[in-house]
Design a protein around this motif. Structure first.
Motif, PDB file in Angstrom:
ATOM      1  N   SER A  30      25.533  18.550  85.318  1.00  0.00           N
ATOM      2  CA  SER A  30      26.854  19.193  85.826  1.00  0.00           C
ATOM      3  C   SER A  30      27.496  19.673  84.624  1.00  0.00           C
ATOM      4  O   SER A  30      27.526  18.965  83.485  1.00  0.00           O
ATOM      5  CB  SER A  30      27.559  17.934  86.367  1.00  0.00           C
ATOM      6  OG  SER A  30      28.769  18.307  86.482  1.00  0.00           O
ATOM      7  N   LYS A  31      28.327  20.847  84.721  1.00  0.00           N
ATOM      8  CA  LYS A  31      28.996  21.501  83.811  1.00  0.00           C
ATOM      9  C   LYS A  31      30.365  20.573  83.505  1.00  0.00           C
ATOM     10  O   LYS A  31      30.827  20.899  82.400  1.00  0.00           O
ATOM     11  CB  LYS A  31      29.332  22.739  84.137  1.00  0.00           C
ATOM     12  CG  LYS A  31      28.128  23.770  83.906  1.00  0.00           C
ATOM     13  CD  LYS A  31      27.451  23.936  82.766  1.00  0.00           C
ATOM     14  CE  LYS A  31      26.201  24.539  82.918  1.00  0.00           C
ATOM     15  NZ  LYS A  31      25.250  24.607  81.853  1.00  0.00           N
ATOM     16  N   HIS A  32      30.925  19.904  84.326  1.00  0.00           N
ATOM     17  CA  HIS A  32      32.020  18.913  84.138  1.00  0.00           C
ATOM     18  C   HIS A  32      31.996  18.105  83.189  1.00  0.00           C
ATOM     19  O   HIS A  32      30.963  17.587  82.952  1.00  0.00           O
ATOM     20  CB  HIS A  32      32.529  18.249  85.458  1.00  0.00           C
ATOM     21  CG  HIS A  32      32.752  19.134  86.708  1.00  0.00           C
ATOM     22  ND1 HIS A  32      33.875  20.049  86.703  1.00  0.00           N
ATOM     23  CD2 HIS A  32      32.068  19.732  87.587  1.00  0.00           C
ATOM     24  CE1 HIS A  32      33.720  20.768  87.940  1.00  0.00           C
ATOM     25  NE2 HIS A  32      32.654  20.520  88.329  1.00  0.00           N
ATOM     26  N   SER A  33      32.896  17.768  82.487  1.00  0.00           N
ATOM     27  CA  SER A  33      32.724  16.758  81.255  1.00  0.00           C
ATOM     28  C   SER A  33      34.093  15.896  81.291  1.00  0.00           C
ATOM     29  O   SER A  33      34.388  15.395  80.211  1.00  0.00           O
ATOM     30  CB  SER A  33      32.777  17.470  79.890  1.00  0.00           C
ATOM     31  OG  SER A  33      33.889  18.303  79.427  1.00  0.00           O
ATOM     32  N   ASN A  34      34.503  15.669  82.717  1.00  0.00           N
ATOM     33  CA  ASN A  34      35.590  14.581  82.678  1.00  0.00           C
ATOM     34  C   ASN A  34      35.215  13.130  82.666  1.00  0.00           C
ATOM     35  O   ASN A  34      33.916  13.017  82.657  1.00  0.00           O
ATOM     36  CB  ASN A  34      36.526  14.768  83.781  1.00  0.00           C
ATOM     37  CG  ASN A  34      35.716  14.887  84.956  1.00  0.00           C
ATOM     38  OD1 ASN A  34      34.744  13.970  85.329  1.00  0.00           O
ATOM     39  ND2 ASN A  34      36.097  15.503  86.131  1.00  0.00           N
ATOM     40  N   VAL A  35      35.869  12.225  82.385  1.00  0.00           N
ATOM     41  CA  VAL A  35      35.668  10.739  82.405  1.00  0.00           C
ATOM     42  C   VAL A  35      34.539  10.506  83.523  1.00  0.00           C
ATOM     43  O   VAL A  35      33.701   9.738  83.163  1.00  0.00           O
ATOM     44  CB  VAL A  35      36.713   9.663  82.201  1.00  0.00           C
ATOM     45  CG1 VAL A  35      36.365   8.388  82.166  1.00  0.00           C
ATOM     46  CG2 VAL A  35      37.570  10.277  81.050  1.00  0.00           C
ATOM     47  N   VAL A  36      35.010  10.503  84.580  1.00  0.00           N
ATOM     48  CA  VAL A  36      34.133  10.185  85.939  1.00  0.00           C
ATOM     49  C   VAL A  36      32.908  10.633  85.739  1.00  0.00           C
ATOM     50  O   VAL A  36      31.832  10.323  85.961  1.00  0.00           O
ATOM     51  CB  VAL A  36      34.791  10.428  87.133  1.00  0.00           C
ATOM     52  CG1 VAL A  36      34.317  10.217  88.288  1.00  0.00           C
ATOM     53  CG2 VAL A  36      36.343   9.832  87.394  1.00  0.00           C
ATOM     54  N   THR A  37      32.750  11.888  85.421  1.00  0.00           N
ATOM     55  CA  THR A  37      31.604  12.656  85.632  1.00  0.00           C
ATOM     56  C   THR A  37      30.585  12.019  84.300  1.00  0.00           C
ATOM     57  O   THR A  37      29.194  11.987  84.331  1.00  0.00           O
ATOM     58  CB  THR A  37      31.692  14.313  85.421  1.00  0.00           C
ATOM     59  OG1 THR A  37      32.405  14.696  86.206  1.00  0.00           O
ATOM     60  CG2 THR A  37      30.202  14.991  85.585  1.00  0.00           C
ATOM     61  N   ASN A  38      31.293  11.917  83.297  1.00  0.00           N
ATOM     62  CA  ASN A  38      30.419  11.362  82.093  1.00  0.00           C
ATOM     63  C   ASN A  38      29.819  10.119  82.337  1.00  0.00           C
ATOM     64  O   ASN A  38      28.734   9.631  82.143  1.00  0.00           O
ATOM     65  CB  ASN A  38      31.108  11.463  80.851  1.00  0.00           C
ATOM     66  CG  ASN A  38      31.442  12.759  80.199  1.00  0.00           C
ATOM     67  OD1 ASN A  38      30.732  13.610  80.725  1.00  0.00           O
ATOM     68  ND2 ASN A  38      32.508  13.107  79.445  1.00  0.00           N
ATOM     69  N   ILE A  39      30.665   9.283  83.059  1.00  0.00           N
ATOM     70  CA  ILE A  39      30.301   7.853  83.636  1.00  0.00           C
ATOM     71  C   ILE A  39      29.371   7.952  84.469  1.00  0.00           C
ATOM     72  O   ILE A  39      28.248   7.354  84.252  1.00  0.00           O
ATOM     73  CB  ILE A  39      31.455   7.033  83.963  1.00  0.00           C
ATOM     74  CG1 ILE A  39      32.451   6.813  82.855  1.00  0.00           C
ATOM     75  CG2 ILE A  39      31.010   5.892  84.639  1.00  0.00           C
ATOM     76  CD1 ILE A  39      33.830   6.148  83.226  1.00  0.00           C
ATOM     77  N   SER A  40      29.270   8.909  85.349  1.00  0.00           N
ATOM     78  CA  SER A  40      27.978   8.986  86.295  1.00  0.00           C
ATOM     79  C   SER A  40      26.775   9.385  85.524  1.00  0.00           C
ATOM     80  O   SER A  40      25.751   8.968  85.989  1.00  0.00           O
ATOM     81  CB  SER A  40      28.242   9.853  87.502  1.00  0.00           C
ATOM     82  OG  SER A  40      28.678  11.289  86.942  1.00  0.00           O
TER      83      SER A  40
END
Length: 196
Positions: A30-40
């Motif tokens: 995933s190209k997203h790098s927000n906190v939720v995405t990084n945790i997942s």
């Protein structure tokens, strides 16, 4: 004291790694790098690590080791495909390049053709852009001798230096003006007027 070398990944460990990366590729890549995405992403890698360690023969792998293995194995596969492609267009005989292994085929399927071959029908303009930029910077200034004086004096002003980038923009503006005149001429001819 030297550090003990980790054992090579077994075929089973690689298979488990690739199967789980394939199942979770939407989250992992995933190209997203927000906190939720990084945790997942972190949770997915930890889950993969547990599954790989379940089939491991004594050595416990870390998430960093698995990420590094994925990265190097994918890179090696891309290099092998590139090498095979180069070999296939060479003139002359010789032995055919070795085929990809089933695990390397799986990596190709996970990454997709765009990651391997690039954008189909796309143009690589980077080289042309760099050539244009280097030619602009090499001819850094142009002297304008024939420009009339703007200071109000009857004498000619000393020659002004204009950067090649500004000169390039001025040339584009002149070309746009010439196109506009041509369009006006064409439209006036259609209306039956004579344009002189």
């Amino acid at each position: 004291m030297s550090r003990k070398r980790n054992p090579n990944f077994s075929e089973m460990e690689l298979q488990i790694l690739l199967d789980n990366v394939e199942k979770n590729k939407d989250i992992i890549f995933s190209k997203h790098s927000n906190v939720v995405t990084n945790i997942s992403k972190k949770r997915v890698w930890e889950g993969i690590c547990e599954k790989v360690n379940a089939v491991s023969s004594g050595h416990t792998r870390t998430v960093d080791e698995l990420r590094k293995k994925w990265s190097t194995y994918a890179s090696d596969t891309k290099n092998r495909i590139s090498s095979n492609r180069k070999e296939s267009v060479k003139t002359g005989g010789g032995m055919a390049p070795p085929e990809l292994t089933p695990l390397q085929d799986k990596i190709v399927g996970i990454m997709g053709p765009t990651a391997i071959e690039g954008i189909s029908g796309g143009l690589d303009t980077c080289g042309e852009f760099e050539d244009a930029c280097s030619s602009l910077s090499s001819a850094s200034t142009i002297s304008l001798q024939d420009k009339p004086s703007t200071s109000g004096n009857n004498e000619m002003d000393p020659p002004k230096k204009v950067s090649s980038r500004k000169r390039h923009i001025q040339d584009e503006d002149n070309q746009s003006s010439q196109r506009l005149v041509a369009i006006e001429e064409e439209s006036s001819c259609r209306e039956g007027e004579t344009f002189y």
